[in-house]
Design an enzyme around this catalytic site. Sequence first.
Site, PDB file in Angstrom:
ATOM      1  N   PRO A   1      85.935  36.069 109.617  1.00 43.56           N
ATOM      2  CA  PRO A   1      86.577  37.377 109.769  1.00 43.56           C
ATOM      3  C   PRO A   1      85.832  38.174 110.830  1.00 43.56           C
ATOM      4  CG  PRO A   1      85.202  37.347 107.800  1.00 43.56           C
ATOM      5  CD  PRO A   1      85.184  35.954 108.359  1.00 43.56           C
ATOM      6  N   CYS A  43      78.596  42.819 106.743  1.00 42.13           N
ATOM      7  CA  CYS A  43      78.740  43.661 107.926  1.00 42.13           C
ATOM      8  C   CYS A  43      77.598  44.666 107.990  1.00 42.13           C
ATOM      9  CB  CYS A  43      80.083  44.386 107.907  1.00 42.13           C
ATOM     10  SG  CYS A  43      80.353  45.379 109.398  1.00 42.13           S
ATOM     11  N   ARG A  74      81.917  33.953 116.785  1.00 41.81           N
ATOM     12  CA  ARG A  74      81.990  34.409 118.173  1.00 41.81           C
ATOM     13  C   ARG A  74      82.360  33.307 119.165  1.00 41.81           C
ATOM     14  NH1 ARG A  74      76.281  36.904 118.849  1.00 41.81           N
ATOM     15  NH2 ARG A  74      75.831  35.383 117.199  1.00 41.81           N
TER      16      ARG A  74
END
Length: 349
Positions: A22, A107, A232
């Site tokens: 995500p 996060c 990424r």
Amino acid sequence: MVALQGFNVGAVRVDPPLLLAPMEDVTALPMRLIAKRIGRPGLMFTEFVSAMAVHHGAKKTLRKLAVLDEERPLGIQIFGGDVATMVETARLCEESGADIVDINMGCWVPKVCKTGSGAALLKDPELAERIVAGVVKAVKVPVTVKVRAGWDWSLFAAPDLAKRFEAAGAQMITLHARFAKQGFEGEADWRLIQDLRHAVSVPLVGNGDVKTGDDAIRMVRETGCDGVMVGRSAISNPWNLARIRSAITGEPEPTEPSLWERAQTAIAHAKAMVDYEARFDVPSGKSAPTVEQRALRALRGQLPMYIKGAPGAAQVRARLTAVDSVAELEDVLTEFVRATEGLLSPAPQ
């Protein structure tokens, strides 16, 4: 080479054991559909979904709950620091068709952590456990959790947390092998994944610095994790997902895309993003950006990466980040491809 085996998260089969991470402002529906078509990961996740924003009916957040059959299996990742709103959001995710509800405890960005959400929950194990237990009780689909190793280097919190979450009913744990304070700096420490493997019996997914098929195989062999999550290195590069997939499944290595194919995929991504924005268009003043402008601006960081590494790509980057229409994007990319490789295909109609 022996192919890596898939695994189950409850009734959800993850095969191959390759997961798309995500990523906020990246794994929106248009990107996921491209990743699924080209890279074919075994499981994908949405952007982060704010439980508080869902509670207040924010349209830009609610659109993240859209699930299409062709992208399954799909997990919707939610974040929040309050049990009640997380439970409410999890139920909406299930109603929207999520195959899995994933809880974000990794996060590290300040705007998330200052609300007591994301990696901030690593500092409050009791609340983190209550959130997991509450969500598990609220939905019938599997609940999973993504964590960082801990808040900072002073405490490797993941094993204790993972044990709590497994006891509360979580059916998969993903560990990004960095501490929250690191952000994306430094190298991921895969030994942390290996240590966590000894703490839980539910499927464990490793995340951090998997850029190639060799990386994915090495992570599984060194840590004993059940699957690998790629983030990424898949941005605007679904072909890298395809290469990793072929390495872990033993399938033939995919053909490398031509520059023209990469450019065409960037254009397709932009067109899909325009359609996605149009579905949730909110009328505003005359000076506000159009749907097309919003869509292209949302992809400013991603479009140049489709041609990254090609001769002259750095020189055309500024033009790609400034386009405000699909037609302009087509012109820039067509000109670039012709100048770089010659006319490889008829220009887009």
